[in-house]
Design an enzyme around this catalytic site. Sequence first.
Site, PDB file in Angstrom:
ATOM      1  N   SER A  83       0.811  -1.184  -0.068  1.00 31.14           N
ATOM      2  CA  SER A  83      -0.136  -0.008   0.034  1.00 31.14           C
ATOM      3  C   SER A  83       0.840   1.371   0.005  1.00 31.14           C
ATOM      4  O   SER A  83       0.285   2.258   0.001  1.00 31.14           O
ATOM      5  CB  SER A  83      -0.950   0.028   1.303  1.00 31.14           C
ATOM      6  OG  SER A  83      -0.324   0.056   2.412  1.00 31.14           O
TER       7      SER A  83
ATOM      8  N   THR B  20     -41.167  24.264  -5.814  1.00 27.82           N
ATOM      9  CA  THR B  20     -41.420  23.154  -5.319  1.00 27.82           C
ATOM     10  C   THR B  20     -41.759  22.230  -6.513  1.00 27.82           C
ATOM     11  O   THR B  20     -42.379  22.601  -7.540  1.00 27.82           O
ATOM     12  CB  THR B  20     -42.581  22.834  -4.162  1.00 27.82           C
ATOM     13  OG1 THR B  20     -43.810  23.286  -4.827  1.00 27.82           O
ATOM     14  CG2 THR B  20     -42.305  23.607  -3.056  1.00 27.82           C
TER      15      THR B  20
ATOM     16  N   SER C 183     -17.802  25.946 -24.912  1.00 32.82           N
ATOM     17  CA  SER C 183     -18.042  24.985 -25.609  1.00 32.82           C
ATOM     18  C   SER C 183     -16.948  24.886 -26.782  1.00 32.82           C
ATOM     19  O   SER C 183     -16.697  25.672 -27.305  1.00 32.82           O
ATOM     20  CB  SER C 183     -19.488  24.679 -26.550  1.00 32.82           C
ATOM     21  OG  SER C 183     -19.545  23.707 -27.267  1.00 32.82           O
TER      22      SER C 183
ATOM     23  N   GLU D 170     -21.316  21.109 -12.526  1.00 33.73           N
ATOM     24  CA  GLU D 170     -21.395  19.912 -12.862  1.00 33.73           C
ATOM     25  C   GLU D 170     -20.432  18.579 -12.582  1.00 33.73           C
ATOM     26  O   GLU D 170     -20.816  17.488 -12.099  1.00 33.73           O
ATOM     27  CB  GLU D 170     -21.271  19.820 -14.325  1.00 33.73           C
ATOM     28  CG  GLU D 170     -22.677  20.442 -15.177  1.00 33.73           C
ATOM     29  CD  GLU D 170     -22.290  20.742 -16.604  1.00 33.73           C
ATOM     30  OE1 GLU D 170     -21.318  20.047 -16.978  1.00 33.73           O
ATOM     31  OE2 GLU D 170     -23.038  21.314 -17.322  1.00 33.73           O
TER      32      GLU D 170
ATOM     33  N   GLN E 127      -6.999  -3.042   4.910  1.00 33.47           N
ATOM     34  CA  GLN E 127      -6.159  -2.155   3.875  1.00 33.47           C
ATOM     35  C   GLN E 127      -6.916  -1.344   2.984  1.00 33.47           C
ATOM     36  O   GLN E 127      -6.528  -0.238   2.611  1.00 33.47           O
ATOM     37  CB  GLN E 127      -4.826  -2.975   3.402  1.00 33.47           C
ATOM     38  CG  GLN E 127      -3.947  -2.210   2.636  1.00 33.47           C
ATOM     39  CD  GLN E 127      -2.891  -3.152   1.954  1.00 33.47           C
ATOM     40  OE1 GLN E 127      -1.912  -3.501   2.787  1.00 33.47           O
ATOM     41  NE2 GLN E 127      -2.990  -3.363   0.618  1.00 33.47           N
TER      42      GLN E 127
END
Length: 438
Positions: free
Chosen positions: A16, A138, A260, A273, A305
């Site tokens: 590890s 809502t 874009s 995002e 681990q």
Amino acid sequence: MSLGALDPLMTEYNQSINYDRAFYHQDVAGSIAWARANHNAGIFSKDELREIVKGLLEVEAEWEGGRFEIKPGIDEDIHTANERRLSEIVGKKIGGKLHTGLWLVEQLRKIDCWIGDLIKAMSQRAEIEIEVCMPGYTHLQRAQPIRWAHWLCSYALAFASDLERLREVIKRVNKSPLGCGALAGNPFGVDRDAIAKELGFEGLLMNSLGAVGDRKFVVETMQWAAELMGDISRISEDLIIYGTAEFGFVKLADAYSTGSSLMPQKKNSDSLELLRGKSGRVIGQMIGLTCTTKSIPSTYNKDLQESVEPLLDCIKTVSDSIRILTGVVSTLTINPKKMLAALTPDMLATDLADYLVRKGVPFRETHHISGRVVAEAESKGVGIDQLSYEDLRAIDSRLGSDFVFDHEKSVELKTAKGGTSKSSVREQIQLLKGMITG
């Protein structure tokens, strides 16, 4: 492969060091405390302790300077790597543990400060922009008018609750396992309390069997992180929607959005995002580790681990996400005119019902009357504020000319604690300021 030798792939699979190297400072600090405890118990002489501490500080300096050379196949984890290098430097070995818990508490205290910065940024905006009104939603449909500051406080208070829970988590996870041995305890009478105090732990794990197999401090931290990232995801979703051309309520700074590659007219909310997407990553890691630990027998097993890598990734993801969101909130611009234009007369239908309640009409009846007003306006193709006094009286004689269709008046009527009036929002802002300091 010779008889009895470990498969090279198994050697790589077993180690590890490539990720728990992040704990080098905590491992050195823990090893120094452990050496001091052994000296106090008569295991190490004063000269041996001095040499060990000097050697460990040299090991730490090599890590900090990028000079530490990892030996593949030998350095299984951060502790064996440090122990091996210490032996090369001073010719002696020293026992200890991987100090994940110590590292974790340090990281959580940093996160505490960053959440405080986020709440501060949101409450400051709420204070400055308290005059701005917007639709409250809502089911993603316009419902009632609210203040933009009220919306900000709704999430700031959610993060303040996350901060409160974080502080409770820190208290629970800040327990020392050092001095428990492999599983049965330490035979040399080391002072576990002294070790814990030196390293900044607030208490001990009091059963050696439980301590060596304990990873609840990791699971609970990741459970908390999943809750926090859920809140971050939700505010990100709101701001993504509010930033679309269809809404136009907010505009992200260039530092947190991109254009874009194909359509030059577009400006994408990449930061939000990614925040929304990374919440799934943290939640998934928490669920995965919970599944890993649920069937492990008592004391230490190698499965544990698997707690290190997801924890490291979780802490980094959470830390980065909080600071990115703070940047987004601090630098975005709002469009009060667009927010005001989105307020429609039908959003005051509930206020009409409330008006009748104040005249002694039961709410169930007022709800029906208000619905008839909305239906009448729809049949005539006008807003409810454009119905004549005679139209309203024809629906119910108790509808008087003293009712005023006014969004500002509507929000200012919501004066109860937690409401959207200025006085209520200011109370929430003051509450947030107190929650940051704890």
